[in-house]
Design an enzyme around this catalytic site. Structure first.
Site, PDB file in Angstrom:
ATOM      1  N   ASP A 123       0.496  -0.958  -0.172  1.00  0.00           N
ATOM      2  CA  ASP A 123       0.015   0.083  -0.407  1.00  0.00           C
ATOM      3  C   ASP A 123       1.031   0.755   0.088  1.00  0.00           C
ATOM      4  O   ASP A 123       1.539   1.228   0.998  1.00  0.00           O
ATOM      5  CB  ASP A 123      -0.964  -0.526   1.008  1.00  0.00           C
ATOM      6  CG  ASP A 123      -1.629   0.867   1.600  1.00  0.00           C
ATOM      7  OD1 ASP A 123      -2.739   0.523   0.563  1.00  0.00           O
ATOM      8  OD2 ASP A 123      -1.716   1.914   1.888  1.00  0.00           O
ATOM      9  N   GLU A 147      -4.646   2.353  -4.143  1.00  0.00           N
ATOM     10  CA  GLU A 147      -3.203   2.183  -4.020  1.00  0.00           C
ATOM     11  C   GLU A 147      -2.664   1.093  -3.894  1.00  0.00           C
ATOM     12  O   GLU A 147      -1.634   1.243  -3.538  1.00  0.00           O
ATOM     13  CB  GLU A 147      -2.725   3.935  -3.037  1.00  0.00           C
ATOM     14  CG  GLU A 147      -3.366   3.755  -1.840  1.00  0.00           C
ATOM     15  CD  GLU A 147      -4.103   4.571  -1.712  1.00  0.00           C
ATOM     16  OE1 GLU A 147      -3.890   4.312  -0.583  1.00  0.00           O
ATOM     17  OE2 GLU A 147      -5.206   3.970  -2.465  1.00  0.00           O
TER      18      GLU A 147
END
Length: 393
Positions: free
Chosen positions: A261, A304
């Site tokens: 992430d 993301e």
């Protein structure tokens, strides 16, 4: 009943090829793949070869005859090489490409060198042309990537039938049973041209099937691929990861999941704009493709968040993650104008009945532990569990 005229049959076959060569661009459109473009060229080259063959036959003793027929031989073999290139693009790297190249290079020069001996050059080129088609037929077998079976078998069968026709006619000519001219009258040449016409129709249908198969795969790829990064999307990842998980269990191989992430990604979008955020995601996607092995799965699961699934133990997973982090830290300032980092969680497949959601959940929990520890680091699920137990104690 009036005998069939070989020259007329040959010119009809040439007209059939010209029609096919003209129809393929209309059917496929302008925006087609390199493989389909090669298939179009194959029919165009074969049309040219058949036309020149029957224009120059039967022999008239003209000075240009040798040049025309040698050029026809070259065009025929160039067509075979072109079709081999299409098969390699449709089916993956093909065995026999070197052998096909040797046939293509040897056929026309041998034909020219044997020009004074009509029988020898006829038998030579029939043998080489048949060998090239046999190699092409073999290329249709055992695809290196997912492909429909029917069009491959039809193309293989059509090529094999023409090979039998070529070699049978050459053997018959060698034994003195038929005149050694492509346009000579006789039942053998008549049968061969009719066989060729039927096989050409089958090959045309096969090429259309291959093109449809390729188009279907491209559409499927769009469904399972993240458009921005080129990685698998969540749907594509889950489909392929299940097969990878089953294979790891069956072969008793270690399997590792890495959840990634990007750190402070919201600030990139808010401060620099969404285009800058997209550039960052594209960069991560490209670096993941560069670092992953062919057997690994890399995906953007959303936003993301990324995932890597790989055959290997914790050490190999950490090594891959370290290479990726180093590559990102080196590339981001130069390509994005700012630093970029991520947090990551690692989990290994546990023995027993653990499924994919459970494996990813443990990797995801390790990822959040990495963020809680200050971001920009890798956290192992086993270590995160131990720390959690210690904190509770």
């Amino acid at each position: 009943m009036r005998a069939l005229d070989v020259a007329s049959l040959g010119l009809l076959t040439a007209g059939q090829l010209v029609t096919m060569a003209a129809l393929l661009p209309l059917v496929m459109g302008r925006r087609i793949s390199p493989a389909a473009r090669r298939a179009q060229r194959f029919f165009l080259l074969q049309a040219l070869a058949w036309t020149s063959l029957f224009v120059a036959s039967p022999p008239r003793g003209n000075s240009w005859e040798a040049w025309v027929l040698t050029g026809t031989a070259a065009v025929t073999m160039l067509g075979q090489w072109t079709l081999g290139g299409a098969l390699a693009l449709w089916l993956g790297p093909r065995p026999g490409r070197r052998a096909l190249l040797l046939c293509c290079l040897a056929g026309p020069p041998g034909f020219a060198l044997l020009w004074p001996d009509a029988l020898a050059r006829f038998v030579w080129f029939s043998a080489v042309q048949g060998l090239g088609l046999l190699i092409l037929a073999r290329m249709c077998l055992r695809p290196g990537r997912e492909s429909a079976r029917r069009w491959r078998w039809v193309l293989c069968g059509a090529g094999g039938a023409v090979v039998l026709g070529l070699w049978s006619r050459a053997a018959w000519a060698w034994l003195g049973g038929v005149p050694h001219s492509y346009a000579s009258q006789g039942p053998v040449n008549q049968a061969f041209i009719i066989l060729s016409s039927l096989c050409i129709t089958a090959m045309f249908a096969s090429v259309l099937g291959a093109w449809r198969d390729e188009t279907s795969q491209q559409l499927r790829s769009l469904v399972v691929t993240d458009e921005l990064t080129g990685l698998l999307n969540r749907r594509g990842f889950e489909e392929r990861a299940q097969a990878m998980l089953a294979s790891a269990r069956r072969q008793r191989q270690p399997l590792a999941a890495l959840m990634l992430d990007l750190d402070h990604f919201k600030h990139i979008n808010d401060d620099l704009g969404h285009e800058a955020g997209d550039q960052a995601l594209r960069l991560v996607g490209r670096l993941m493709r560069d670092q992953q092995r062919e057997s690994d799965l890399a995906a953007r699961l959303g936003g993301e968040e990324f995932c890597l699934l790989l055959h290997g133990d914790a050490a190999s997973a950490r090594a891959l993650e370290a290479r990726l982090r180093q590559a990102l830290r080196a590339a981001a300032p130069a390509e994005l104008g700012h630093t970029l980092d991520y947090s990551a969680g690692l989990a290994l497949l546990e023995a027993g009945a653990e499924d994919l959601p459970a494996l990813l959940a443990r990797a995801d929990a390790a990822l959040y532990a990495a963020k809680a520890q200050g971001r920009g680091q890798l956290q192992d699920a086993a270590t995160a569990t131990i720390n959690s137990i210690a904190a509770c104690a």
